[in-house]
Write a protein that holds these residues in place. Structure first.
Motif, PDB file in Angstrom:
ATOM      1  N   TRP A  87      -7.271   9.469   9.924  1.00 47.07           N
ATOM      2  CA  TRP A  87      -8.588   8.703   9.450  1.00 47.07           C
ATOM      3  C   TRP A  87      -9.618   9.485   9.391  1.00 47.07           C
ATOM      4  O   TRP A  87     -10.385   9.169   8.286  1.00 47.07           O
ATOM      5  N   ILE A  90      -9.130  10.593   5.790  1.00 48.70           N
ATOM      6  CA  ILE A  90      -9.795   9.325   4.878  1.00 48.70           C
ATOM      7  C   ILE A  90     -10.977   9.545   4.760  1.00 48.70           C
ATOM      8  O   ILE A  90     -11.536   9.403   3.724  1.00 48.70           O
ATOM      9  N   GLU A  91     -11.812   9.480   5.811  1.00 52.24           N
ATOM     10  CA  GLU A  91     -13.080   9.464   5.859  1.00 52.24           C
ATOM     11  C   GLU A  91     -13.946  10.872   5.107  1.00 52.24           C
ATOM     12  O   GLU A  91     -15.034  10.540   4.384  1.00 52.24           O
ATOM     13  N   LYS A  94     -13.144  10.370   1.332  1.00 49.82           N
ATOM     14  CA  LYS A  94     -13.256   9.149   0.571  1.00 49.82           C
ATOM     15  C   LYS A  94     -14.512   9.269  -0.540  1.00 49.82           C
ATOM     16  O   LYS A  94     -13.874   8.973  -1.681  1.00 49.82           O
ATOM     17  N   SER A  95     -15.239  10.023  -0.220  1.00 51.60           N
ATOM     18  CA  SER A  95     -16.363   9.966  -1.407  1.00 51.60           C
ATOM     19  C   SER A  95     -15.676  10.935  -2.591  1.00 51.60           C
ATOM     20  O   SER A  95     -16.083  10.427  -3.692  1.00 51.60           O
ATOM     21  N   HIS A  97     -12.724  10.838  -3.557  1.00 51.23           N
ATOM     22  CA  HIS A  97     -11.865   9.721  -4.326  1.00 51.23           C
ATOM     23  C   HIS A  97     -12.765   8.784  -4.969  1.00 51.23           C
ATOM     24  O   HIS A  97     -12.157   8.461  -6.370  1.00 51.23           O
ATOM     25  N   GLU A  98     -13.728   8.339  -4.559  1.00 49.18           N
ATOM     26  CA  GLU A  98     -14.535   7.317  -5.223  1.00 49.18           C
ATOM     27  C   GLU A  98     -15.237   8.018  -6.469  1.00 49.18           C
ATOM     28  O   GLU A  98     -15.346   7.292  -7.578  1.00 49.18           O
ATOM     29  N   GLU A 104     -15.373   1.692  -5.871  1.00 54.07           N
ATOM     30  CA  GLU A 104     -15.458   1.836  -4.448  1.00 54.07           C
ATOM     31  C   GLU A 104     -14.170   1.547  -3.515  1.00 54.07           C
ATOM     32  O   GLU A 104     -13.445   0.665  -3.975  1.00 54.07           O
ATOM     33  N   LEU A 105     -14.003   2.458  -2.992  1.00 56.15           N
ATOM     34  CA  LEU A 105     -12.482   2.122  -2.014  1.00 56.15           C
ATOM     35  C   LEU A 105     -12.671   1.840  -0.806  1.00 56.15           C
ATOM     36  O   LEU A 105     -13.520   2.189   0.123  1.00 56.15           O
ATOM     37  N   ARG A 106     -11.554   0.881  -0.256  1.00 50.19           N
ATOM     38  CA  ARG A 106     -11.629   0.441   0.974  1.00 50.19           C
ATOM     39  C   ARG A 106     -10.293   1.442   1.690  1.00 50.19           C
ATOM     40  O   ARG A 106      -9.216   0.903   1.537  1.00 50.19           O
ATOM     41  N   PRO A 107     -10.309   2.200   2.711  1.00 52.51           N
ATOM     42  CA  PRO A 107      -9.116   2.746   3.296  1.00 52.51           C
ATOM     43  C   PRO A 107      -8.369   1.929   3.899  1.00 52.51           C
ATOM     44  O   PRO A 107      -8.771   0.752   4.518  1.00 52.51           O
ATOM     45  N   SER A 108      -7.001   2.045   3.797  1.00 50.15           N
ATOM     46  CA  SER A 108      -6.050   0.986   4.465  1.00 50.15           C
ATOM     47  C   SER A 108      -5.073   1.850   5.241  1.00 50.15           C
ATOM     48  O   SER A 108      -4.636   1.315   6.067  1.00 50.15           O
TER      49      SER A 108
END
Length: 129
Positions: A87, A90-91, A94-95, A97-98, A104-108
């Motif tokens: 996690w 991912i965090e 995240k930016s 990948h966005e 705007e992405l939502r981690p899964s």
């Protein structure tokens, strides 16, 4: 590619390749090559590298990964569970990948790291969506 797939004699292999092909046609492409190469933040790289080296040094105790459709090998892959570090990765990314995707992405999910053994090959594939 379509003709190549239709010439595959094994039913399961033909079906898997067909599904990958169809998915590749349906999912929007964000770049001409479908990927980009970037440097990970050093702190994140160091964390991942440390976790990976710790796992490799404990090779005999690593769990084997179950069957993976796109991996061909006589020896099963090993798996490193990243636990909470997944996690964090991912965090931290995240930016990146966005910005790359423009969405705007939502981690899964954050799985871990697959370690291939000698002689393994990974077939062309698209991750599940």
């Amino acid at each position: 590619r379509e003709q190549e797939i239709m010439n595959i004699t094994g039913y399961d292999e033909r079906w898997e390749n067909w599904m990958q092909f169809v998915q590749s046609q349906l999912v929007p492409k964000f770049t001409l090559q479908g990927f980009d190469v970037m440097y990970a933040p050093k702190k994140l790289y160091d964390l991942l590298s440390s976790k990976l080296h710790e796992a490799v040094n404990n090779w005999d105790n690593l769990p084997y990964e179950g069957h993976v459709e796109a991996v061909y090998s006589n020896l099963p892959s090993k798996f490193v569970d990243m636990e909470d570090l997944g996690w964090e990765v991912i965090e931290a990314l995240k930016s990146f990948h966005e910005n790359w995707s423009g969405l705007e992405l939502r981690p899964s999910v954050a799985y871990g790291v697959r370690l291939y053994q000698n002689g393994s090959s990974l077939a062309m594939h698209h991750d599940m969506i």
